[in-house]
Structure formats: structure tokens, C-alpha cells
Motif scaffolding. Structure first.
Motif, PDB file in Angstrom:
ATOM      1  N   GLN A 298     -23.460 -58.817 -39.954  1.00  0.00           N
ATOM      2  CA  GLN A 298     -22.442 -59.782 -39.544  1.00  0.00           C
ATOM      3  C   GLN A 298     -21.495 -60.127 -40.685  1.00  0.00           C
ATOM      4  N   TRP A 299     -22.017 -60.219 -41.898  1.00  0.00           N
ATOM      5  CA  TRP A 299     -21.169 -60.568 -43.041  1.00  0.00           C
ATOM      6  C   TRP A 299     -20.169 -59.473 -43.380  1.00  0.00           C
ATOM      7  N   THR A 300     -20.588 -58.230 -43.302  1.00  0.00           N
ATOM      8  CA  THR A 300     -19.742 -57.143 -43.818  1.00  0.00           C
ATOM      9  C   THR A 300     -19.217 -56.190 -42.750  1.00  0.00           C
ATOM     10  N   ALA A 301     -19.723 -56.293 -41.523  1.00  0.00           N
ATOM     11  CA  ALA A 301     -19.272 -55.374 -40.473  1.00  0.00           C
ATOM     12  C   ALA A 301     -19.364 -56.026 -39.098  1.00  0.00           C
ATOM     13  N   TRP A 302     -18.771 -57.216 -38.986  1.00  0.00           N
ATOM     14  CA  TRP A 302     -18.750 -57.907 -37.695  1.00  0.00           C
ATOM     15  C   TRP A 302     -18.055 -57.007 -36.671  1.00  0.00           C
ATOM     16  N   PRO A 303     -18.729 -56.691 -35.569  1.00  0.00           N
ATOM     17  CA  PRO A 303     -18.149 -55.727 -34.631  1.00  0.00           C
ATOM     18  C   PRO A 303     -16.961 -56.292 -33.871  1.00  0.00           C
ATOM     19  N   THR A 304     -15.985 -55.438 -33.609  1.00  0.00           N
ATOM     20  CA  THR A 304     -14.830 -55.806 -32.789  1.00  0.00           C
ATOM     21  C   THR A 304     -14.666 -54.772 -31.688  1.00  0.00           C
ATOM     22  N   PHE A 305     -13.887 -55.158 -30.669  1.00  0.00           N
ATOM     23  CA  PHE A 305     -13.652 -54.270 -29.536  1.00  0.00           C
ATOM     24  C   PHE A 305     -12.188 -54.339 -29.132  1.00  0.00           C
ATOM     25  N   ARG A 306     -11.689 -53.217 -28.671  1.00  0.00           N
ATOM     26  CA  ARG A 306     -10.303 -53.134 -28.199  1.00  0.00           C
ATOM     27  C   ARG A 306     -10.294 -53.016 -26.682  1.00  0.00           C
ATOM     28  N   TYR A 307      -9.357 -53.708 -26.063  1.00  0.00           N
ATOM     29  CA  TYR A 307      -9.197 -53.644 -24.613  1.00  0.00           C
ATOM     30  C   TYR A 307      -8.326 -52.440 -24.253  1.00  0.00           C
ATOM     31  N   ARG A 308      -8.820 -51.600 -23.357  1.00  0.00           N
ATOM     32  CA  ARG A 308      -8.084 -50.391 -22.970  1.00  0.00           C
ATOM     33  C   ARG A 308      -7.317 -50.636 -21.678  1.00  0.00           C
ATOM     34  N   PRO A 309      -6.258 -49.850 -21.444  1.00  0.00           N
ATOM     35  CA  PRO A 309      -5.466 -50.021 -20.211  1.00  0.00           C
ATOM     36  C   PRO A 309      -6.282 -49.842 -18.937  1.00  0.00           C
ATOM     37  N   ASP A 310      -7.370 -49.056 -19.017  1.00  0.00           N
ATOM     38  CA  ASP A 310      -8.185 -48.847 -17.812  1.00  0.00           C
ATOM     39  C   ASP A 310      -9.172 -49.981 -17.563  1.00  0.00           C
ATOM     40  N   GLY A 311      -9.087 -51.042 -18.366  1.00  0.00           N
ATOM     41  CA  GLY A 311      -9.936 -52.202 -18.142  1.00  0.00           C
ATOM     42  C   GLY A 311     -11.246 -52.172 -18.886  1.00  0.00           C
ATOM     43  N   LEU A 312     -11.518 -51.107 -19.608  1.00  0.00           N
ATOM     44  CA  LEU A 312     -12.748 -51.006 -20.379  1.00  0.00           C
ATOM     45  C   LEU A 312     -12.483 -51.377 -21.834  1.00  0.00           C
ATOM     46  N   TYR A 313     -13.567 -51.509 -22.588  1.00  0.00           N
ATOM     47  CA  TYR A 313     -13.461 -51.824 -24.009  1.00  0.00           C
ATOM     48  C   TYR A 313     -13.998 -50.666 -24.825  1.00  0.00           C
ATOM     49  N   GLU A 314     -13.452 -50.513 -26.026  1.00  0.00           N
ATOM     50  CA  GLU A 314     -13.971 -49.523 -26.949  1.00  0.00           C
ATOM     51  C   GLU A 314     -14.116 -50.166 -28.327  1.00  0.00           C
TER      52      GLU A 314
END
Length: 322
Positions: free
Chosen positions: A142-158
Motif C-alpha cells: 500500500q505504501w509503495t504500490a497502491w493499486p489504481t484502475f482505469r475506466y474503459r469505454p466498454d464499461g470495464l476496468y483495467e
């Protein structure tokens, strides 16, 4: 006619550690009896605060029992490395995280291996350590690599680019010292169920007082759950050390450590420890010296840290509730 000055008798200020001992006594004498997830039982209070001045290298290193500050430092450096596997700690002789993966191994395999034999196998067998030494996305992740996600046009996340909160914090302190957003957060709600133990010392907020050569870096640590006898001495040392390390990186002086606890407790099976420690008086004024300034905070080694004037009472052993 000249008047003679009347001397004033100023009481000697209490040793900074006395507030820790007062908290321990208060919990033991007035805390609520509570059941807890370990089944051991605790005496607990809701909410507490301790304050320590870190000027001149002063450290809240408990003296009424020996605290193995090098072990706590190795753990902090392990957090900063981003590792979530106990093997790097085991190879350095650090045992403080071994109980959780050992309990999982015994539970899932039925193999009643001893804790000592389990740790030895972690050290000797990389594949075994890879499978059974993992703690999940705990502090370092969590300190050094807190995960993030991107919203895609098809409604899914990556998956997106992970966030190094520590590096980001140091940059924000350099760029905008007056900000009120200098925070390192460990409580990632989406990943709590994958952690061997959800973060206890969960939120660090930093505050800059003064400016230029007079700038001082303060730290407020909020700890949701605190084992005062065994955990808090490590937590105080590590938070003060982290503050000193960050201050060095941003050309400031360490200021004040403010510690705040939520569920602040002592375990019922720590009665002997509490009685013995409260019978002792603090002694000495431990002081930290950082021997070098590496290029980044992530490049520190255990040899970089020295403690002066640490003459503690002997250690007091007590069982760890898992």
C-alpha cells in the motif's frame, strides 16, 4: 533600592516516556474488559494521544524494557522496499511476522510444523517461501504500490499505474510544504480481506512548521488498533524514524511526533509484563543519528542508523496474540 530576584523552583519536567507508562496504567486500571478476535481478551479504552519532541535526534525509544530498535528498523526498511513476503525478514533474523503465515500453513495443510521449523524452511526454500511466506497486500504494497484502475469505454476496468505514496509524499513536501494533503494511507478497503493482518498503524499525516532552514517536519500517526505492551514501542520508534528519514530527504529538521490510538488495549495475559514495567523508572534520553543521506529514502541500509544514550532496563517477554 535594588530589589533582589526571588528564585523560582521549577519542577523537573517528567521523562517523555512517562506518558507511555501513564497510558499503560490507565488502561490496566480502568479499561473495559472486551472479547477480541484472538480469544485472549483485552482491557481497552477508546482514544488516546501521546506527543514526543524529536528535536536534536530525540527518539521515543522505550527504556523501561529493552526495545529491539534494529528489528523495528529492519521492518520499516522492509515496508519501504514494497515487499509483502516474510523471507527478507527471516533471512535477517526478524521473526515478528512469522506467526500469521505459519498459522495459515498449518490450517490449510494440516501439517503441524513448529514455528521455528517453518521459519527455517522459509529461509532455505525460495519456492516454499513464495507460496507460504506471503502476507497479502500489507503495508509495503500500500505504501509503495497502491493499486489504481482505469475506466474503459466498454464499461470495464483495467489496472493502472500503481502509486508510490512515499515518493509522492516527499515530492509534495518539497513542492508545497504548506499543503494539508501530506498523507500516507494503509487502509485500502478493497484489499483488506486479502491481508494477513489489516493495517494497525494506518494513517500518517505530515505537517511542516516554519520555513527555510527553520522548517520542522511534524508527523501525526493514527493507529486504529494498538497493543500497548508489545506493539506500541515498535510503532513509536518506527514512526519517529520514518519522520527523521523523510525530514532528511526534504532538508528539514524532525519536529514533533503525535501518536493517536483508536482501540488502545492491553491483553489480559500481559499482567506480569504490565506489573514489572510499571515498577521501573525511565532512564536516559535516546538519540538517533543517521550516518548518511542516500539518493532516495528507499536506499537506506540498517548500517545507516545509530542510537546514542540507550541504556534500557532488561527485556520483558510476553506472548503475542495472533
Amino acid at each position: 533600592m535594588a530589589s533582589s530576584a526571588i528564585p523560582r523552583n521549577h519542577p523537573t519536567p517528567p521523562h517523555p516516556e512517562q506518558q507511555y507508562l501513564d497510558l499503560m496504567r490507565r488502561i490496566w486500571e480502568t479499561g473495559s474488559a472486551r472479547c477480541d478476535r484472538t480469544g485472549v481478551g483485552t482491557r481497552s479504552i477508546c482514544g488516546a494521544m501521546l506527543r514526543f519532541d524529536l528535536a536534536g535526534g530525540a527518539m521515543p525509544l522505550i527504556t523501561t524494557k529493552r526495545v529491539y530498535w534494529k528489528t523495528a528498523t529492519r521492518e520499516l526498511l522492509w515496508f519501504l522496499s514494497g515487499s509483502t513476503n516474510i523471507r527478507p525478514l527471516v533471512l535477517q533474523g526478524v521473526k515478528i511476522w512469522n506467526e500469521w503465515p505459519h498459522a495459515r500453513y498449518v490450517r490449510e495443510t494440516g501439517d503441524a510444523i513448529s514455528l521455528e521449523d517453518f521459519a527455517a524452511r522459509i529461509a532455505q526454500d525460495e519456492d516454499f517461501a513464495r507460496r507460504w511466506g506471503e502476507l497479502g497486500p500489507v503495508y509495503g504494497k500500500q505504501w509503495t504500490a497502491w493499486p489504481t484502475f482505469r475506466y474503459r469505454p466498454d464499461g470495464l476496468y483495467e489496472p493502472g499505474t500503481p502509486i508510490n505514496q512515499v515518493a509522492q509524499l516527499i515530492e509534495s513536501l518539497r513542492r508545497d510544504p504548506g499543503s494539508r494533503r501530506h498523507i500516507i494511507e494503509g487502509w485500502n478497503v478493497a484489499e483488506l480481506d486479502r491481508m494477513a493482518l489489516p493495517p494497525c498503524h494506518k494513517t500518517y499525516q505530515f505537517h511542516v512548521a516554519g520555513a527555510g532552514a527553520e522548517a520542522r517536519l511534524n508527523c501525526l500517526l493514527y493507529q486504529r488498533s494498538c497493543d500497548v505492551a508489545l506493539g506500541l514501542p515498535f510503532n513509536l520508534w518506527a514512526a519517529a524514524l520514518l519522520t527523521a528519514m523523510i525530514a532528511q530527504q526534504v532538508d528539514m529538521q524532525p519536529g514533533e511526533l503525535v501518536w493517536m490510538g483508536g482501540d488502545v488495549h492491553l491483553y489480559e495475559n500481559h499482567a506480569a509484563l504490565v506489573a514489572e514495567q510499571l515498577a521501573r523508572q525511565p532512564r536516559g534520553t535516546p538519540r538517533l543519528e543517521i550516518l548518511r543521506r542516500p539518493e532516495t529514502i528507499f536506499d537506506h541500509r540498517i548500517e545507516d542508523f545509530v542510537v546514542h544514550d540507550y541504556t534500557p532496563w532488561p527485556p520483558i517477554s510476553a506472548p503475542v496474540a495472533v
